[in-house]
Design an enzyme around this catalytic site. Sequence first.
Site, PDB file in Angstrom:
ATOM      1  N   CYS A  69      48.164  25.868  -1.372  1.00  0.00           N
ATOM      2  CA  CYS A  69      49.124  26.445  -2.326  1.00  0.00           C
ATOM      3  C   CYS A  69      50.314  25.530  -2.616  1.00  0.00           C
ATOM      4  CB  CYS A  69      49.618  27.786  -1.800  1.00  0.00           C
ATOM      5  SG  CYS A  69      48.295  28.993  -1.687  1.00  0.00           S
TER       6      CYS A  69
HETATM    7  N1  LIG Z   1      44.953  30.512   0.869  1.00  0.00           N
HETATM    8  C1  LIG Z   1      46.111  31.080   0.593  1.00  0.00           C
HETATM    9  O1  LIG Z   1      46.961  31.238   1.474  1.00  0.00           O
HETATM   10  C2  LIG Z   1      46.426  31.597  -0.800  1.00  0.00           C
HETATM   11  C3  LIG Z   1      47.531  32.451  -0.954  1.00  0.00           C
HETATM   12  C4  LIG Z   1      47.836  32.936  -2.206  1.00  0.00           C
HETATM   13  C5  LIG Z   1      47.065  32.539  -3.301  1.00  0.00           C
HETATM   14  N2  LIG Z   1      46.010  31.686  -3.141  1.00  0.00           N
HETATM   15  C6  LIG Z   1      45.240  31.329  -4.330  1.00  0.00           C
HETATM   16  O2  LIG Z   1      44.020  32.060  -4.310  1.00  0.00           O
HETATM   17  C7  LIG Z   1      42.958  31.283  -4.855  1.00  0.00           C
HETATM   18  C8  LIG Z   1      41.832  31.137  -3.847  1.00  0.00           C
HETATM   19  O3  LIG Z   1      42.326  30.439  -2.717  1.00  0.00           O
HETATM   20  P1  LIG Z   1      41.580  30.443  -1.310  1.00  0.00           P
HETATM   21  O4  LIG Z   1      42.527  29.857  -0.328  1.00  0.00           O
HETATM   22  O5  LIG Z   1      40.979  31.770  -1.032  1.00  0.00           O
HETATM   23  O6  LIG Z   1      40.400  29.397  -1.609  1.00  0.00           O
HETATM   24  P2  LIG Z   1      39.084  29.192  -0.726  1.00  0.00           P
HETATM   25  O7  LIG Z   1      38.603  27.813  -1.045  1.00  0.00           O
HETATM   26  O8  LIG Z   1      39.336  29.564   0.688  1.00  0.00           O
HETATM   27  O9  LIG Z   1      38.060  30.237  -1.316  1.00  0.00           O
HETATM   28  C9  LIG Z   1      37.567  30.196  -2.622  1.00  0.00           C
HETATM   29  C10 LIG Z   1      36.089  30.549  -2.592  1.00  0.00           C
HETATM   30  O10 LIG Z   1      35.628  30.549  -3.944  1.00  0.00           O
HETATM   31  C11 LIG Z   1      34.292  30.058  -3.948  1.00  0.00           C
HETATM   32  N3  LIG Z   1      33.977  29.616  -5.310  1.00  0.00           N
HETATM   33  C12 LIG Z   1      34.309  28.473  -5.932  1.00  0.00           C
HETATM   34  N4  LIG Z   1      33.844  28.478  -7.194  1.00  0.00           N
HETATM   35  C13 LIG Z   1      33.200  29.648  -7.364  1.00  0.00           C
HETATM   36  C14 LIG Z   1      32.523  30.248  -8.450  1.00  0.00           C
HETATM   37  N5  LIG Z   1      32.417  29.621  -9.622  1.00  0.00           N
HETATM   38  N6  LIG Z   1      31.949  31.465  -8.284  1.00  0.00           N
HETATM   39  C15 LIG Z   1      32.055  32.097  -7.087  1.00  0.00           C
HETATM   40  N7  LIG Z   1      32.695  31.592  -6.020  1.00  0.00           N
HETATM   41  C16 LIG Z   1      33.270  30.377  -6.157  1.00  0.00           C
HETATM   42  C17 LIG Z   1      34.317  28.965  -2.919  1.00  0.00           C
HETATM   43  O11 LIG Z   1      33.001  28.700  -2.426  1.00  0.00           O
HETATM   44  C18 LIG Z   1      35.221  29.575  -1.831  1.00  0.00           C
HETATM   45  O12 LIG Z   1      34.488  30.282  -0.858  1.00  0.00           O
HETATM   46  C19 LIG Z   1      43.606  29.944  -5.271  1.00  0.00           C
HETATM   47  O13 LIG Z   1      44.003  30.018  -6.607  1.00  0.00           O
HETATM   48  C20 LIG Z   1      44.833  29.873  -4.381  1.00  0.00           C
HETATM   49  O14 LIG Z   1      45.845  29.092  -4.968  1.00  0.00           O
HETATM   50  C21 LIG Z   1      45.663  31.224  -1.901  1.00  0.00           C
END
Ligand SMILES: NC(=O)c1ccc[n+]([C@@H]2O[C@H](COP(=O)([O-])OP(=O)(O)OC[C@H]3O[C@@H](n4cnc5c(N)ncnc54)[C@H](O)[C@@H]3O)[C@@H](O)[C@H]2O)c1
Length: 427
Positions: free
Chosen positions: A264
């Site tokens: 993030c």
């Molecule tokens: N990790 C955090 O602390 C956090 C906090 C707030 C917001 N976010 C936001 O949330 C979003 C997700 O972050 P995250 O940390 O969960 O990422 P992550 O990489 O842990 O998880 C994302 C998942 O999406 C899957 N994916 C990718 N492309 C795909 C598709 N086309 N169809 C289906 N699945 C698909 C990936 O395989 C992965 O498992 C980002 O935009 C991030 O900025 C993250």
Amino acid sequence: MDATETGVSVGVIGLGYVGLPLAVEFAEAGHRVVGLDVDGSKVRALRAGRSYIEDISSDRLAAVSDRIHATTRYADLAQVDAVIIAVPTPLTENREPDLQPLISAGSALAGVLQQGQLVVLESTTYPGTTRDRLGPLLEESGLRAGRSFNLAFSPERIDPGRTDFTLRTTPKVVGGLTPACLQRAVDLYSTVCDEVVSVSTPEIAEMTKLLENIFRTVNIALVNELAMLCDRMQIDVWEVVRAAATKPYGFMSFSPGPGMGGHCLPVDPFYLAWKAREYDMQTEFIELAGEVNAAMPYYCADKVAKALNDEAKPVRGSRVAILGVSYKAGVGDLRESPALKIMSLLSEQGAVLSYHDSYVPELSRFGLASRPLEEVLQDADVAVIVTVHPDLDVDRIVGAAPAVVDFRGVTRARAATSGAAKQPARG
Ligand SMILES: NC(=O)c1ccc[n+]([C@@H]2O[C@H](COP(=O)([O-])OP(=O)(O)OC[C@H]3O[C@@H](n4cnc5c(N)ncnc54)[C@H](O)[C@@H]3O)[C@@H](O)[C@H]2O)c1
């Protein structure tokens, strides 16, 4: 349907740090959940009842496994009432928004989208993405956003490893394309969050998330810059921060550290900086904070070199034990971890690296595996505290390592009693 099951079913696209906890929370609230990920290994793990996210225990997952259908098939989303998208929003190599995962998820969803479904984007992104990018993609289905299906944005505020605030107790901001879109999203999130905060548009909700993250980034950069100055001035920056935090108003405490990591903070601000250029604006606070934070690992590597110099040792050939390699305490997430940059910089100078991290068993890019704390300390010329997991035995580090460089300020109390010879170098 069992007695506690609700009639509303929810699909979650992207079962990572954000999506999996959401899926579990919705299932616990009685919803039938279809969890979709393109990563077959995650789907297989969930089907086997195995969680791969620290915050979700396999026991918690098992308790709702009959309500969560994990899949790689978008067609399975045709049966749900609402779909939440939580795919990654990274940067390209040129540090520009990479919406490819979102575009591919949106296109695939358009292929199965049904009249009357609600779609909510949770991935962090620049203002306008929901309306101008995701909406048109979904409309390739032939359905109209805001008329034949509902569309909203709701930023995720999850903080992996945090236990004092949960998804349920953290207020959830929601902005819909139309009042009806907003109402449906509010109704959905009200089943898993105690407080839902309605805002007037998806753009407000998108910008709200960026403000929160940029606020943190800028303040972390400020305190990191101060830490470098304090180091030169031989002032204990942690004591300064702690003292300033006694002011009951107008000050919020941020801790200095080795730089920013995770998916993030090092990434999201640049979504806004990129978008701002379209409006002839340079977001200078964002750029400056990015520069200061990105410079921290270089400063840290220099501190390690200086600590070795104090022992009359060159970096080349010296044994450096890195303690904690994930980007934050309590999680094994390596994304953008400053520890990796510090390790690369030291390795380029010829240091012989080892590491201990109870959350990260292997670091394949360095060809290393985590070794027991006692062992790495015994073999090290210097121990470098980068990330302090809850089980890290700081007393043992101060007692056993010939020299300690502490970038988290956790050895300060011990240094006062352990004598000048072992005085840890300030981070
Ligand atoms: N990790 C955090 O602390 C956090 C906090 C707030 C917001 N976010 C936001 O949330 C979003 C997700 O972050 P995250 O940390 O969960 O990422 P992550 O990489 O842990 O998880 C994302 C998942 O999406 C899957 N994916 C990718 N492309 C795909 C598709 N086309 N169809 C289906 N699945 C698909 C990936 O395989 C992965 O498992 C980002 O935009 C991030 O900025 C993250």
